[in-house]
Scaffold this motif. Sequence first.
Motif, PDB file in Angstrom:
ATOM      1  N   ILE A 177       0.860  -1.190   0.000  1.00 47.58           N
ATOM      2  CA  ILE A 177       0.000   0.000   0.000  1.00 47.58           C
ATOM      3  C   ILE A 177       0.893   1.235   0.000  1.00 47.58           C
ATOM      4  O   ILE A 177       1.207   1.794   1.047  1.00 47.58           O
ATOM      5  N   GLY A 178       1.338   1.622  -1.179  1.00 51.23           N
ATOM      6  CA  GLY A 178       2.203   2.786  -1.302  1.00 51.23           C
ATOM      7  C   GLY A 178       1.456   3.970  -1.889  1.00 51.23           C
ATOM      8  O   GLY A 178       0.253   3.885  -2.182  1.00 51.23           O
ATOM      9  N   PRO A 179       2.147   5.082  -2.093  1.00 52.58           N
ATOM     10  CA  PRO A 179       1.499   6.272  -2.647  1.00 52.58           C
ATOM     11  C   PRO A 179       0.931   6.031  -4.044  1.00 52.58           C
ATOM     12  O   PRO A 179      -0.097   6.598  -4.411  1.00 52.58           O
ATOM     13  N   GLY A 180       1.614   5.169  -4.815  1.00 54.76           N
ATOM     14  CA  GLY A 180       1.111   4.859  -6.153  1.00 54.76           C
ATOM     15  C   GLY A 180      -0.237   4.167  -6.093  1.00 54.76           C
ATOM     16  O   GLY A 180      -1.151   4.485  -6.871  1.00 54.76           O
ATOM     17  N   PHE A 181      -0.380   3.205  -5.169  1.00 56.80           N
ATOM     18  CA  PHE A 181      -1.644   2.488  -5.054  1.00 56.80           C
ATOM     19  C   PHE A 181      -2.772   3.434  -4.635  1.00 56.80           C
ATOM     20  O   PHE A 181      -3.885   3.356  -5.153  1.00 56.80           O
ATOM     21  N   ILE A 182      -2.488   4.327  -3.690  1.00 61.65           N
ATOM     22  CA  ILE A 182      -3.521   5.262  -3.232  1.00 61.65           C
ATOM     23  C   ILE A 182      -3.980   6.152  -4.390  1.00 61.65           C
ATOM     24  O   ILE A 182      -5.188   6.370  -4.591  1.00 61.65           O
ATOM     25  N   THR A 183      -3.038   6.646  -5.174  1.00 61.07           N
ATOM     26  CA  THR A 183      -3.376   7.506  -6.310  1.00 61.07           C
ATOM     27  C   THR A 183      -4.146   6.731  -7.371  1.00 61.07           C
ATOM     28  O   THR A 183      -5.148   7.212  -7.916  1.00 61.07           O
ATOM     29  N   GLN A 184      -3.694   5.500  -7.671  1.00 54.65           N
ATOM     30  CA  GLN A 184      -4.369   4.677  -8.668  1.00 54.65           C
ATOM     31  C   GLN A 184      -5.793   4.332  -8.228  1.00 54.65           C
ATOM     32  O   GLN A 184      -6.735   4.389  -9.031  1.00 54.65           O
ATOM     33  N   THR A 185      -5.957   3.977  -6.966  1.00 56.68           N
ATOM     34  CA  THR A 185      -7.281   3.620  -6.463  1.00 56.68           C
ATOM     35  C   THR A 185      -8.237   4.803  -6.584  1.00 56.68           C
ATOM     36  O   THR A 185      -9.403   4.645  -6.970  1.00 56.68           O
ATOM     37  N   THR A 186      -7.756   5.988  -6.265  1.00 56.76           N
ATOM     38  CA  THR A 186      -8.586   7.182  -6.374  1.00 56.76           C
ATOM     39  C   THR A 186      -8.998   7.425  -7.822  1.00 56.76           C
ATOM     40  O   THR A 186     -10.173   7.693  -8.114  1.00 56.76           O
ATOM     41  N   ALA A 187      -8.032   7.324  -8.727  1.00 55.16           N
ATOM     42  CA  ALA A 187      -8.321   7.573 -10.141  1.00 55.16           C
ATOM     43  C   ALA A 187      -9.295   6.547 -10.706  1.00 55.16           C
ATOM     44  O   ALA A 187     -10.274   6.905 -11.379  1.00 55.16           O
ATOM     45  N   PHE A 188      -9.069   5.274 -10.417  1.00 55.85           N
ATOM     46  CA  PHE A 188      -9.932   4.223 -10.960  1.00 55.85           C
ATOM     47  C   PHE A 188     -11.329   4.255 -10.345  1.00 55.85           C
ATOM     48  O   PHE A 188     -12.323   3.995 -11.022  1.00 55.85           O
ATOM     49  N   THR A 189     -11.414   4.574  -9.065  1.00 55.66           N
ATOM     50  CA  THR A 189     -12.726   4.668  -8.420  1.00 55.66           C
ATOM     51  C   THR A 189     -13.506   5.847  -8.983  1.00 55.66           C
ATOM     52  O   THR A 189     -14.729   5.771  -9.175  1.00 55.66           O
ATOM     53  N   SER A 190     -12.803   6.932  -9.272  1.00 55.93           N
ATOM     54  CA  SER A 190     -13.452   8.113  -9.831  1.00 55.93           C
ATOM     55  C   SER A 190     -14.021   7.836 -11.216  1.00 55.93           C
ATOM     56  O   SER A 190     -15.100   8.320 -11.566  1.00 55.93           O
ATOM     57  N   THR A 191     -13.311   7.043 -12.022  1.00 53.60           N
ATOM     58  CA  THR A 191     -13.752   6.779 -13.398  1.00 53.60           C
ATOM     59  C   THR A 191     -14.699   5.585 -13.506  1.00 53.60           C
ATOM     60  O   THR A 191     -15.601   5.579 -14.341  1.00 53.60           O
ATOM     61  N   MET A 192     -14.519   4.562 -12.646  1.00 56.91           N
ATOM     62  CA  MET A 192     -15.322   3.343 -12.749  1.00 56.91           C
ATOM     63  C   MET A 192     -16.410   3.234 -11.697  1.00 56.91           C
ATOM     64  O   MET A 192     -17.344   2.446 -11.848  1.00 56.91           O
ATOM     65  N   GLY A 193     -16.300   3.981 -10.618  1.00 53.93           N
ATOM     66  CA  GLY A 193     -17.292   3.896  -9.557  1.00 53.93           C
ATOM     67  C   GLY A 193     -17.230   2.561  -8.832  1.00 53.93           C
ATOM     68  O   GLY A 193     -16.151   1.977  -8.653  1.00 53.93           O
ATOM     69  N   ALA A 194     -18.384   2.043  -8.455  1.00 56.24           N
ATOM     70  CA  ALA A 194     -18.451   0.802  -7.671  1.00 56.24           C
ATOM     71  C   ALA A 194     -17.914  -0.399  -8.426  1.00 56.24           C
ATOM     72  O   ALA A 194     -17.497  -1.387  -7.822  1.00 56.24           O
ATOM     73  N   ALA A 195     -17.899  -0.335  -9.768  1.00 53.98           N
ATOM     74  CA  ALA A 195     -17.430  -1.468 -10.572  1.00 53.98           C
ATOM     75  C   ALA A 195     -15.953  -1.768 -10.323  1.00 53.98           C
ATOM     76  O   ALA A 195     -15.496  -2.891 -10.576  1.00 53.98           O
ATOM     77  N   PHE A 196     -15.200  -0.785  -9.817  1.00 52.90           N
ATOM     78  CA  PHE A 196     -13.779  -1.024  -9.545  1.00 52.90           C
ATOM     79  C   PHE A 196     -13.586  -2.031  -8.408  1.00 52.90           C
ATOM     80  O   PHE A 196     -12.495  -2.570  -8.239  1.00 52.90           O
ATOM     81  N   ALA A 197     -14.643  -2.301  -7.647  1.00 56.36           N
ATOM     82  CA  ALA A 197     -14.559  -3.284  -6.566  1.00 56.36           C
ATOM     83  C   ALA A 197     -14.106  -4.642  -7.086  1.00 56.36           C
ATOM     84  O   ALA A 197     -13.396  -5.379  -6.399  1.00 56.36           O
ATOM     85  N   PHE A 198     -14.509  -4.983  -8.310  1.00 54.17           N
ATOM     86  CA  PHE A 198     -14.089  -6.257  -8.891  1.00 54.17           C
ATOM     87  C   PHE A 198     -12.581  -6.284  -9.099  1.00 54.17           C
ATOM     88  O   PHE A 198     -11.935  -7.316  -8.890  1.00 54.17           O
ATOM     89  N   GLY A 199     -12.015  -5.146  -9.517  1.00 57.62           N
ATOM     90  CA  GLY A 199     -10.569  -5.057  -9.688  1.00 57.62           C
ATOM     91  C   GLY A 199      -9.835  -5.268  -8.376  1.00 57.62           C
ATOM     92  O   GLY A 199      -8.788  -5.918  -8.337  1.00 57.62           O
TER      93      GLY A 199
END
Length: 413
Positions: free
Chosen positions: A31-53
């Motif tokens: 859980i590094g800074p890259g993961f936090i940034t990626q999670t924010t970006a993907f959640t913003s674009t995919m919404g709840a569907a990112f849960a599968f990822g």
Amino acid sequence: MSALDTEKKAFISHRRSSLIAAIFLMATSAIGPGFITQTTAFTSTMGAAFAFGILASIVIDFVVQQNIWRVVTLTRMRAADVANATLPGSGYLLAVLVLFGGLIFNIGNIAGAGLGMHAMFGISPKLGGLISALFAMWIFSSRRASTAIDRLMVVLGLLMILLMVGVMFVTHPPVGEALYQTILPDSIDFATITTIVGGTVGGYISYAGAHRLLDKGLSGPEHIEAVSSAANKGILVVGIMRYVLFLAILGVVASGVTLDLSGQAANPASQAFYYALGDVGVRLFGFIFWAAALTSVIGAAYTSVSFITVFKKTLTERQRSIATLIFIAISLGVYLLLGTAPAALLVFAGGFNGLILPVGLTLFVYVGWRRADLMGGYHYPRWLLWSGVLVCLLTWYMGALSVGTIFSFLEIV
């Protein structure tokens, strides 16, 4: 209490603390800074569907960590030595990949620590990165560095979880929808899964916990049940941290807030925390981001340097400590020289990261199938080996994508 009982009690306590240390070293490195940034970006674009990822990354993580932790502890050898024993010369390749990829990523980790301190205290990111890197170097230079690292990882890991849970409750995410989409998503974006897996499972992260157990003396078939249990708990900790962060961001996105993902504004995760809690949220984000970055700096340095022993078997503990300090100092020097972690450089590192996982995992799965002699005759679980084969095929596909990333970087430079 007899001397034998005292000795047994001390051994149990040592084993428990060693297992906890390995769990949190692996979890916080993932859980590094890259993961936090990626999670924010993907959640913003995919919404709840990112849960599968998120779920997919956890399943892949389970297979990878179970295989690597087992083989390393059963053979009583570091990953590069296992590779050399399986295919002569491959261990040197694996070591070079891990060392180079870890060094590049550590530049990004130090940059992340600087951004975290900027959010907390308002100081410049460059100064924050300098202070954070010097703090990490002080930890490694301590006479009780091993104990200090273990305790710091556990404390910061628990604090990150508690703070993210608190933010999650404030943002009121649609938990039911998230759980539904975890299993039956509206859409599946394979590119996001590839990115998340490459940044949270590949590279040095795969070997962090296993090498820590080896250094603590927990190896051999007699410890395999405890090692397997620890791997499961480590994956559980990582899964909780990933999912809680996702839910915290999802709550903000589901409320109608649009995060700026252009790259020209502040970190999108910082924006999400600001919308949730105002200025206090920015300070909390700063601490979480800093803690994630600092633990990743320590995890990357410790694990990457542990691969140096494949080149020099007689490396003493003091020499390893010096090598670790040099590793962090080089990362810091490059960061200070450049001022930021250039996107192209991190993309290049991501490409290398995508190559490390399939190379190492393939060799380890082969050991599980064919080299029982290296594992003291241990009968490897067939279900785990077949799972490893499937994940190997998947990671080689990801590795092929990474080759394209590397060539793209070479065109840029």
